[in-house]
Scaffold this motif. Structure first.
Motif, PDB file in Angstrom:
ATOM      1  N   ILE A 113       0.828  -1.205   0.000  1.00 30.54           N
ATOM      2  CA  ILE A 113       0.000   0.000   0.000  1.00 30.54           C
ATOM      3  C   ILE A 113       0.864   1.258   0.000  1.00 30.54           C
ATOM      4  N   ILE A 114       1.940   1.245   0.776  1.00 26.47           N
ATOM      5  CA  ILE A 114       2.841   2.406   0.818  1.00 26.47           C
ATOM      6  C   ILE A 114       3.448   2.653  -0.564  1.00 26.47           C
ATOM      7  N   GLU A 115       3.860   1.573  -1.233  1.00 23.23           N
ATOM      8  CA  GLU A 115       4.459   1.704  -2.561  1.00 23.23           C
ATOM      9  C   GLU A 115       3.449   2.240  -3.572  1.00 23.23           C
ATOM     10  N   GLU A 116       2.211   1.777  -3.474  1.00 22.74           N
ATOM     11  CA  GLU A 116       1.184   2.272  -4.390  1.00 22.74           C
ATOM     12  C   GLU A 116       0.917   3.758  -4.154  1.00 22.74           C
ATOM     13  N   GLU A 117       0.747   4.128  -2.900  1.00 26.15           N
ATOM     14  CA  GLU A 117       0.362   5.503  -2.591  1.00 26.15           C
ATOM     15  C   GLU A 117       1.497   6.498  -2.832  1.00 26.15           C
ATOM     16  N   ASN A 118       2.750   6.071  -2.604  1.00 21.58           N
ATOM     17  CA  ASN A 118       3.886   6.989  -2.719  1.00 21.58           C
ATOM     18  C   ASN A 118       4.536   6.996  -4.091  1.00 21.58           C
ATOM     19  N   GLU A 119       4.394   5.902  -4.849  1.00 16.07           N
ATOM     20  CA  GLU A 119       5.082   5.822  -6.135  1.00 16.07           C
ATOM     21  C   GLU A 119       4.129   5.633  -7.320  1.00 16.07           C
ATOM     22  N   LEU A 120       3.380   4.525  -7.315  1.00 18.33           N
ATOM     23  CA  LEU A 120       2.582   4.186  -8.494  1.00 18.33           C
ATOM     24  C   LEU A 120       1.447   5.174  -8.751  1.00 18.33           C
ATOM     25  N   PHE A 121       0.613   5.408  -7.762  1.00 18.16           N
ATOM     26  CA  PHE A 121      -0.558   6.259  -7.984  1.00 18.16           C
ATOM     27  C   PHE A 121      -0.190   7.690  -8.387  1.00 18.16           C
ATOM     28  N   PRO A 122       0.806   8.316  -7.743  1.00 18.27           N
ATOM     29  CA  PRO A 122       1.195   9.660  -8.199  1.00 18.27           C
ATOM     30  C   PRO A 122       1.677   9.677  -9.654  1.00 18.27           C
ATOM     31  N   LEU A 123       2.382   8.606 -10.059  1.00 18.81           N
ATOM     32  CA  LEU A 123       2.848   8.534 -11.453  1.00 18.81           C
ATOM     33  C   LEU A 123       1.674   8.438 -12.422  1.00 18.81           C
ATOM     34  N   ILE A 124       0.677   7.627 -12.073  1.00 19.03           N
ATOM     35  CA  ILE A 124      -0.485   7.478 -12.950  1.00 19.03           C
ATOM     36  C   ILE A 124      -1.247   8.794 -13.060  1.00 19.03           C
ATOM     37  N   LYS A 125      -1.398   9.494 -11.945  1.00 19.82           N
ATOM     38  CA  LYS A 125      -2.076  10.791 -11.984  1.00 19.82           C
ATOM     39  C   LYS A 125      -1.258  11.808 -12.783  1.00 19.82           C
ATOM     40  N   GLU A 126       0.056  11.721 -12.674  1.00 18.87           N
ATOM     41  CA  GLU A 126       0.938  12.602 -13.450  1.00 18.87           C
ATOM     42  C   GLU A 126       0.787  12.319 -14.946  1.00 18.87           C
ATOM     43  N   TYR A 127       0.625  11.039 -15.281  1.00 17.10           N
ATOM     44  CA  TYR A 127       0.503  10.662 -16.696  1.00 17.10           C
ATOM     45  C   TYR A 127      -0.801  11.182 -17.298  1.00 17.10           C
ATOM     46  N   GLU A 128      -1.825  11.324 -16.486  1.00 16.42           N
ATOM     47  CA  GLU A 128      -3.089  11.880 -17.003  1.00 16.42           C
ATOM     48  C   GLU A 128      -2.926  13.332 -17.437  1.00 16.42           C
ATOM     49  N   ILE A 129      -1.969  14.013 -16.817  1.00 15.21           N
ATOM     50  CA  ILE A 129      -1.734  15.419 -17.149  1.00 15.21           C
ATOM     51  C   ILE A 129      -0.755  15.551 -18.311  1.00 15.21           C
ATOM     52  N   ALA A 130       0.340  14.805 -18.218  1.00 13.16           N
ATOM     53  CA  ALA A 130       1.381  14.858 -19.252  1.00 13.16           C
ATOM     54  C   ALA A 130       1.755  13.435 -19.647  1.00 13.16           C
ATOM     55  N   GLN A 131       1.267  12.990 -20.788  1.00 17.40           N
ATOM     56  CA  GLN A 131       1.438  11.594 -21.211  1.00 17.40           C
ATOM     57  C   GLN A 131       2.775  11.410 -21.933  1.00 17.40           C
ATOM     58  N   THR A 132       3.817  11.267 -21.136  1.00 20.78           N
ATOM     59  CA  THR A 132       5.156  11.090 -21.698  1.00 20.78           C
ATOM     60  C   THR A 132       5.524   9.607 -21.733  1.00 20.78           C
ATOM     61  N   PRO A 133       6.309   9.190 -22.721  1.00 17.01           N
ATOM     62  CA  PRO A 133       6.752   7.794 -22.799  1.00 17.01           C
ATOM     63  C   PRO A 133       7.541   7.346 -21.572  1.00 17.01           C
ATOM     64  N   THR A 134       8.312   8.254 -20.997  1.00 18.01           N
ATOM     65  CA  THR A 134       9.122   7.909 -19.820  1.00 18.01           C
ATOM     66  C   THR A 134       8.229   7.544 -18.639  1.00 18.01           C
ATOM     67  N   THR A 135       7.202   8.351 -18.401  1.00 14.90           N
ATOM     68  CA  THR A 135       6.276   8.068 -17.301  1.00 14.90           C
ATOM     69  C   THR A 135       5.526   6.765 -17.551  1.00 14.90           C
ATOM     70  N   PHE A 136       5.109   6.547 -18.798  1.00 16.46           N
ATOM     71  CA  PHE A 136       4.395   5.320 -19.163  1.00 16.46           C
ATOM     72  C   PHE A 136       5.255   4.097 -18.857  1.00 16.46           C
ATOM     73  N   ALA A 137       6.534   4.156 -19.204  1.00 17.29           N
ATOM     74  CA  ALA A 137       7.448   3.032 -18.978  1.00 17.29           C
ATOM     75  C   ALA A 137       7.642   2.775 -17.486  1.00 17.29           C
ATOM     76  N   LYS A 138       7.734   3.839 -16.706  1.00 16.36           N
ATOM     77  CA  LYS A 138       7.885   3.684 -15.252  1.00 16.36           C
ATOM     78  C   LYS A 138       6.659   3.012 -14.651  1.00 16.36           C
ATOM     79  N   ILE A 139       5.487   3.413 -15.123  1.00 16.88           N
ATOM     80  CA  ILE A 139       4.241   2.831 -14.625  1.00 16.88           C
ATOM     81  C   ILE A 139       4.191   1.341 -14.967  1.00 16.88           C
ATOM     82  N   GLN A 140       4.577   0.990 -16.181  1.00 13.39           N
ATOM     83  CA  GLN A 140       4.575  -0.417 -16.573  1.00 13.39           C
ATOM     84  C   GLN A 140       5.459  -1.261 -15.663  1.00 13.39           C
TER      85      GLN A 140
END
Length: 232
Positions: A137-164
């Protein structure tokens, strides 16, 4: 005409009709980590299951559910942020529940462990699960979820790869949690307390059952809906 057929996977059924998860759990049919397997293949592998009867029950229940005015949630039309907020609200309550439930697991082991030896293993497996879920849960809330929300604003390939990459890690952790929950289910005889169980014993089993249900729904929403949006 049937809504659900042998060609549907358990994940697809639960996505449209969440209450089907209760029936799948009662038959130990995986609808989260391994939920993409078509029901046809599930029933071939599990010959003891009556596929026709299970599909009949699901379709009848779904028809009744819709006739009662229940609306189908179109998860694919919901934004990633809305889905994350739903997961956070309904499934990330565990920072309070896990320690509280842990006290009950410890109590019944301490008081009844001599008469019920399986409680020692239950204590051990539960604490392994507790550590796994808290870290997850800590990893999701601190790393994954913020990245996904960031990707909704700026859909960069780098962010997409990190999320994957993070999604792959999360899916592995989901499998580990599912295996631990399966052990707990077996140790508690499907969360059925002994005849002589005290009130604390019964409360512990009831809360473990709720934890299993909530965690499976949590995994389903992530593996089969949220993470699917980030498949190349």
């Amino acid at each position: 005409m049937l809504t659900f057929t042998y060609d549907h996977s358990p994940a697809e059924v639960v996505k449209l009709f969440p209450r089907a998860s209760d029936l799948f759990k009662s038959h130990k049919i995986d609808f989260c980590c391994g939920g993409d397997t078509p029901l046809r293949d599930v029933f071939i592998k599990r010959e003891s299951l009556d596929g026709d009867e299970i599909l009949r029950i699901i379709n009848d229940a779904y028809k009744q559910w819709k006739e009662n005015g229940n609306a189908v949630v179109d998860w694919d039309s919901i934004s990633n942020t809305q889905l994350i907020d739903h997961i956070m609200e309904h499934h990330h309550y565990l920072d309070e529940e896990l320690p509280a439930l842990g006290q009950f697991v410890t109590k019944i082991f301490r008081v009844h462990g001599n008469q019920h030896p399986h409680l020692k293993e239950l204590y051990s497996v539960y604490n392994e699960l507790k550590a796994e879920l808290e870290s997850h849960i800590i990893e999701e809330e601190n790393e994954l979820f913020p990245l996904i929300k960031e990707y909704e604003i700026a859909q960069t390939p780098t962010t997409f790869a990190k999320i994957q990459e993070l999604n792959k890690d999360m899916e592995k952790e989901h499998v580990a949690a599912g295996e631990l929950l399966s052990q707990i289910n077996n140790l508690t005889n499907g969360f059925e307390p002994p005849i002589d169980a005290c009130n604390s014993y019964r409360i512990t089993y009831a809360r473990l059952k709720e934890l299993e249900s909530n965690t499976f729904q949590h995994i389903h929403l992530e593996n089969n809906i949220l993470f699917k949006k980030f498949v190349s």
